[in-house]
Design a protein around this motif. Structure first.
Motif, mmCIF file in Angstrom:
data_model
loop_
_atom_site.group_PDB
_atom_site.id
_atom_site.type_symbol
_atom_site.label_atom_id
_atom_site.label_comp_id
_atom_site.label_asym_id
_atom_site.label_seq_id
_atom_site.Cartn_x
_atom_site.Cartn_y
_atom_site.Cartn_z
ATOM 1 N N ILE A 15 44.757 47.608 50.493
ATOM 2 C CA ILE A 15 43.756 48.572 50.030
ATOM 3 C C ILE A 15 43.152 49.318 51.220
ATOM 4 C CG2 ILE A 15 41.418 48.746 49.041
ATOM 5 C CD1 ILE A 15 42.314 46.534 47.032
ATOM 6 N N GLU A 16 42.780 48.575 52.249
ATOM 7 C CA GLU A 16 42.137 49.185 53.414
ATOM 8 C C GLU A 16 43.118 50.010 54.246
ATOM 9 O OE1 GLU A 16 40.288 45.880 55.408
ATOM 10 O OE2 GLU A 16 38.912 45.536 53.741
ATOM 11 N N THR A 17 44.310 49.480 54.480
ATOM 12 C CA THR A 17 45.281 50.164 55.334
ATOM 13 C C THR A 17 45.839 51.414 54.663
ATOM 14 O OG1 THR A 17 45.877 48.046 56.346
ATOM 15 C CG2 THR A 17 47.418 49.875 56.660
ATOM 16 N N GLU A 27 53.179 38.803 43.568
ATOM 17 C CA GLU A 27 54.207 38.269 44.456
ATOM 18 C C GLU A 27 55.514 39.042 44.334
ATOM 19 O OE1 GLU A 27 54.812 34.257 45.352
ATOM 20 O OE2 GLU A 27 52.757 33.667 44.898
ATOM 21 N N ASN A 28 55.716 39.736 43.221
ATOM 22 C CA ASN A 28 56.950 40.490 43.013
ATOM 23 C C ASN A 28 56.878 41.941 43.466
ATOM 24 O OD1 ASN A 28 58.342 38.305 41.811
ATOM 25 N ND2 ASN A 28 57.208 38.654 39.924
ATOM 26 N N THR A 29 55.703 42.389 43.936
ATOM 27 C CA THR A 29 55.545 43.778 44.365
ATOM 28 C C THR A 29 56.447 44.063 45.555
ATOM 29 O OG1 THR A 29 53.227 43.787 43.638
ATOM 30 C CG2 THR A 29 53.904 45.526 45.167
ATOM 31 N N GLN A 30 57.173 45.184 45.475
ATOM 32 C CA GLN A 30 58.046 45.648 46.557
ATOM 33 C C GLN A 30 57.522 46.956 47.105
ATOM 34 O OE1 GLN A 30 61.945 46.036 44.863
ATOM 35 N NE2 GLN A 30 62.111 43.860 44.390
ATOM 36 N N ALA A 31 58.002 47.349 48.281
ATOM 37 C CA ALA A 31 57.555 48.606 48.888
ATOM 38 C C ALA A 31 57.754 49.784 47.933
ATOM 39 C CB ALA A 31 58.291 48.846 50.202
ATOM 40 N N TRP A 37 53.493 52.951 50.628
ATOM 41 C CA TRP A 37 54.119 51.918 51.456
ATOM 42 C C TRP A 37 55.483 52.398 51.949
ATOM 43 C CZ3 TRP A 37 54.904 46.195 49.478
ATOM 44 C CH2 TRP A 37 55.312 45.387 50.542
ATOM 45 N N ASP A 38 55.463 53.214 53.010
ATOM 46 C CA ASP A 38 56.705 53.680 53.620
ATOM 47 C C ASP A 38 56.920 52.940 54.932
ATOM 48 O OD1 ASP A 38 54.923 54.823 55.440
ATOM 49 O OD2 ASP A 38 55.160 56.857 54.653
ATOM 50 N N SER A 39 57.921 53.338 55.704
ATOM 51 C CA SER A 39 58.269 52.589 56.914
ATOM 52 C C SER A 39 57.150 52.618 57.961
ATOM 53 C CB SER A 39 59.572 53.093 57.517
ATOM 54 O OG SER A 39 59.490 54.478 57.795
ATOM 55 N N LEU A 40 56.462 53.735 58.099
ATOM 56 C CA LEU A 40 55.346 53.810 59.049
ATOM 57 C C LEU A 40 54.201 52.912 58.599
ATOM 58 C CD1 LEU A 40 53.876 54.930 61.495
ATOM 59 C CD2 LEU A 40 53.168 56.864 60.098
ATOM 60 N N MET A 41 53.869 52.980 57.320
ATOM 61 C CA MET A 41 52.796 52.136 56.794
ATOM 62 C C MET A 41 53.166 50.659 56.880
ATOM 63 S SD MET A 41 50.004 53.470 55.978
ATOM 64 C CE MET A 41 49.827 54.975 56.873
ATOM 65 N N HIS A 42 54.451 50.359 56.762
ATOM 66 C CA HIS A 42 54.896 48.969 56.861
ATOM 67 C C HIS A 42 54.514 48.393 58.229
ATOM 68 C CE1 HIS A 42 57.234 45.499 55.625
ATOM 69 N NE2 HIS A 42 57.804 45.498 56.815
ATOM 70 N N VAL A 43 54.727 49.173 59.275
ATOM 71 C CA VAL A 43 54.371 48.740 60.633
ATOM 72 C C VAL A 43 52.865 48.500 60.725
ATOM 73 C CG1 VAL A 43 54.293 49.440 63.057
ATOM 74 C CG2 VAL A 43 56.349 49.891 61.698
ATOM 75 N N ASN A 67 59.717 41.355 49.084
ATOM 76 C CA ASN A 67 58.547 41.515 48.216
ATOM 77 C C ASN A 67 57.346 40.798 48.844
ATOM 78 O OD1 ASN A 67 58.747 38.720 47.534
ATOM 79 N ND2 ASN A 67 60.216 39.224 45.938
ATOM 80 N N VAL A 68 56.213 40.930 48.215
ATOM 81 C CA VAL A 68 54.968 40.343 48.732
ATOM 82 C C VAL A 68 55.058 38.815 48.765
ATOM 83 C CG1 VAL A 68 52.486 40.086 48.286
ATOM 84 C CG2 VAL A 68 53.568 42.337 48.089
ATOM 85 N N GLY A 69 55.751 38.224 47.805
ATOM 86 C CA GLY A 69 55.909 36.776 47.792
ATOM 87 C C GLY A 69 56.565 36.256 49.063
ATOM 88 N N GLU A 70 57.523 36.998 49.609
ATOM 89 C CA GLU A 70 58.182 36.587 50.840
ATOM 90 C C GLU A 70 57.253 36.754 52.051
ATOM 91 O OE1 GLU A 70 62.056 38.417 50.987
ATOM 92 O OE2 GLU A 70 62.645 37.445 49.118
#
Length: 80
Positions: A15-17, A27-31, A37-43, A67-70
């Motif tokens: 939420i903040e980022t 837990e099942n949410t994916q990018a 949630w793209d590659s820059l945001m992932h970093v 996913n978020v669970g991992e």
């Protein structure tokens, strides 16, 4: 710390980022499920989670997250 505790904390980091109050992770949410949630945001998310949980993820773990669970699995492993 339970998986649910970790999920709640990760959700707040997202939420903040990503500056999006409407994000609700599972837990099942994916990018691909989160528009911002793209590659820059992932970093930036990885950096924020490392700082928050005071740990350092292995590059191999980060690359294998599907996913978020991992992500929770990695945090749980590193905290214990």
């Amino acid at each position: 710390m339970t998986r649910n505790d970790i999920l709640k904390q990760i959700n707040q980091i997202f939420i903040e980022t990503l500056d999006n109050e409407e994000i609700t992770l599972t837990e099942n949410t994916q990018a691909s499920d989160v528009d911002e949630w793209d590659s820059l945001m992932h970093v930036l998310l990885v950096d924020a989670m490392e700082k928050h949980f005071n740990l350092r993820f292995k590059a191999s773990d980060i690359q294998n997250w599907n996913n978020v669970g991992e992500i929770i699995d990695s945090i749980n492993h590193d905290l214990h």
